[in-house]
Write an enzyme that holds these catalytic residues in place. Sequence first.
Site, PDB file in Angstrom:
ATOM      1  N   ASP A 199       0.831  -1.210   0.000  1.00 14.26           N
ATOM      2  CA  ASP A 199       0.000   0.000   0.000  1.00 14.26           C
ATOM      3  C   ASP A 199       0.865   1.261   0.000  1.00 14.26           C
ATOM      4  OD1 ASP A 199      -1.315  -2.321   1.461  1.00 14.26           O
ATOM      5  OD2 ASP A 199      -3.049  -1.007   1.248  1.00 14.26           O
TER       6      ASP A 199
ATOM      7  N   GLU B 195      -4.320   1.503  -3.694  1.00 18.76           N
ATOM      8  CA  GLU B 195      -5.643   1.877  -3.171  1.00 18.76           C
ATOM      9  C   GLU B 195      -5.618   3.020  -2.158  1.00 18.76           C
ATOM     10  OE1 GLU B 195      -7.958  -0.663  -0.773  1.00 18.76           O
ATOM     11  OE2 GLU B 195      -6.547  -0.581   0.862  1.00 18.76           O
ATOM     12  N   ASN B 196      -4.424   3.370  -1.655  1.00 19.44           N
ATOM     13  CA  ASN B 196      -4.334   4.471  -0.682  1.00 19.44           C
ATOM     14  C   ASN B 196      -3.536   5.652  -1.211  1.00 19.44           C
ATOM     15  OD1 ASN B 196      -5.583   3.061   1.678  1.00 19.44           O
ATOM     16  ND2 ASN B 196      -3.852   1.696   1.336  1.00 19.44           N
TER      17      ASN B 196
ATOM     18  N   ASN C  86     -10.201  -2.726  -0.684  1.00 21.62           N
ATOM     19  CA  ASN C  86     -11.490  -2.181  -0.241  1.00 21.62           C
ATOM     20  C   ASN C  86     -11.651  -0.692  -0.553  1.00 21.62           C
ATOM     21  OD1 ASN C  86      -9.326  -2.302   1.765  1.00 21.62           O
ATOM     22  ND2 ASN C  86     -10.710  -1.182   3.098  1.00 21.62           N
ATOM     23  N   HIS C  87     -10.527   0.043  -0.657  1.00 22.51           N
ATOM     24  CA  HIS C  87     -10.627   1.487  -0.920  1.00 22.51           C
ATOM     25  C   HIS C  87     -10.760   1.834  -2.403  1.00 22.51           C
ATOM     26  CE1 HIS C  87     -10.347   2.726   3.147  1.00 22.51           C
ATOM     27  NE2 HIS C  87      -9.158   2.183   3.344  1.00 22.51           N
TER      28      HIS C  87
ATOM     29  N   HIS D 212      -5.345  -8.960  -0.626  1.00 23.51           N
ATOM     30  CA  HIS D 212      -5.609  -7.759   0.174  1.00 23.51           C
ATOM     31  C   HIS D 212      -6.534  -8.160   1.319  1.00 23.51           C
ATOM     32  CE1 HIS D 212      -5.415  -3.400   0.462  1.00 23.51           C
ATOM     33  NE2 HIS D 212      -6.666  -3.454   0.886  1.00 23.51           N
TER      34      HIS D 212
ATOM     35  N   HIS E 138      -0.551  -2.874   6.156  1.00 23.54           N
ATOM     36  CA  HIS E 138       0.449  -1.799   6.119  1.00 23.54           C
ATOM     37  C   HIS E 138       1.717  -2.061   6.927  1.00 23.54           C
ATOM     38  CE1 HIS E 138      -2.767   1.486   4.986  1.00 23.54           C
ATOM     39  NE2 HIS E 138      -2.976   0.319   4.375  1.00 23.54           N
TER      40      HIS E 138
HETATM   41 FE   LIG Z   1      -7.144  -1.892   2.230  1.00 26.92          FE
END
Ligand SMILES: [Fe+2]
Length: 260
Positions: free
Chosen positions: A8, A39-40, A67-68, A150, A177
């Site tokens: 991430d 995604e972040n 998910n993001h 993930h 993370h």
């Molecule tokens: Fe995530």
Amino acid sequence: MKILLIGDIIGKPGRHAVHQCLTKVRSEHSIDFIIANGENIANGTGIQPDTFKILLDMGVDVVTTGNHIWSKKEAREILGKDARLLRPHNYPSENPGTGLGIYDCKGTPIAVLNLMGRVFMYPIDCPFKTADKALEQIGTKAKIVMVDMHCEATSEKRAMGWYLNGRVSSVTGTHTHIMTADEEILPGGTAYLTDIGMSGSPNSVIGMKQQQVLYRFLTGAPARFEVSEELPYLFQGVVVSVDKETGKATQIERIRQFVN
Ligand SMILES: [Fe+2]
């Protein structure tokens, strides 16, 4: 074939860390192909066309997510249109895009499969059965198959490693993370690491400002989280060496570099 996977990437500090380290890492490890979880990347949650382009411009070949993926509505403009952006494959098929792609790397096809866990996460389709279907779909089209799992729970990531042992080249985790130190080649020739860890500011709580996260833990009340920009920044990734004739992994090495 040497493939670099980056976990991430958290906001601007994450982008900066990747930017500062990528050229050197790529040449020192003779990297052929780069997969990064984006995604972040947009201010801590989500991805949009401009931040996606930043990753491509830095030399990333495929961007996985989690998910993001839905956090920035602009991601829907890219999903399904640019094959280099993947979303977890086990989201119901009504969603735009896919979590499976086959890419050419100097004449060798590389399949990338993005899956998401369900333990302590939104209960989407089964990642294990989705992986089976994806492998059927890949068939003989690619020997090298790289899986981004993930996922929140260590157990679910580890279970996926064993489930796909001998059937894919690597299963590496993202989402929590924090880099884990359990890299290994499973007996079937599948490289495994529970979590690659983030690229971002480590003087934080998983990339976010400490004080805001602590407020939420101490009070139980909602708090807005912002990306920590405290220096130094940290780049984290993992290099997987794969025999292109067999698709089996031969080596896995974690990379961790601080950047000012
Ligand atoms: Fe995530």
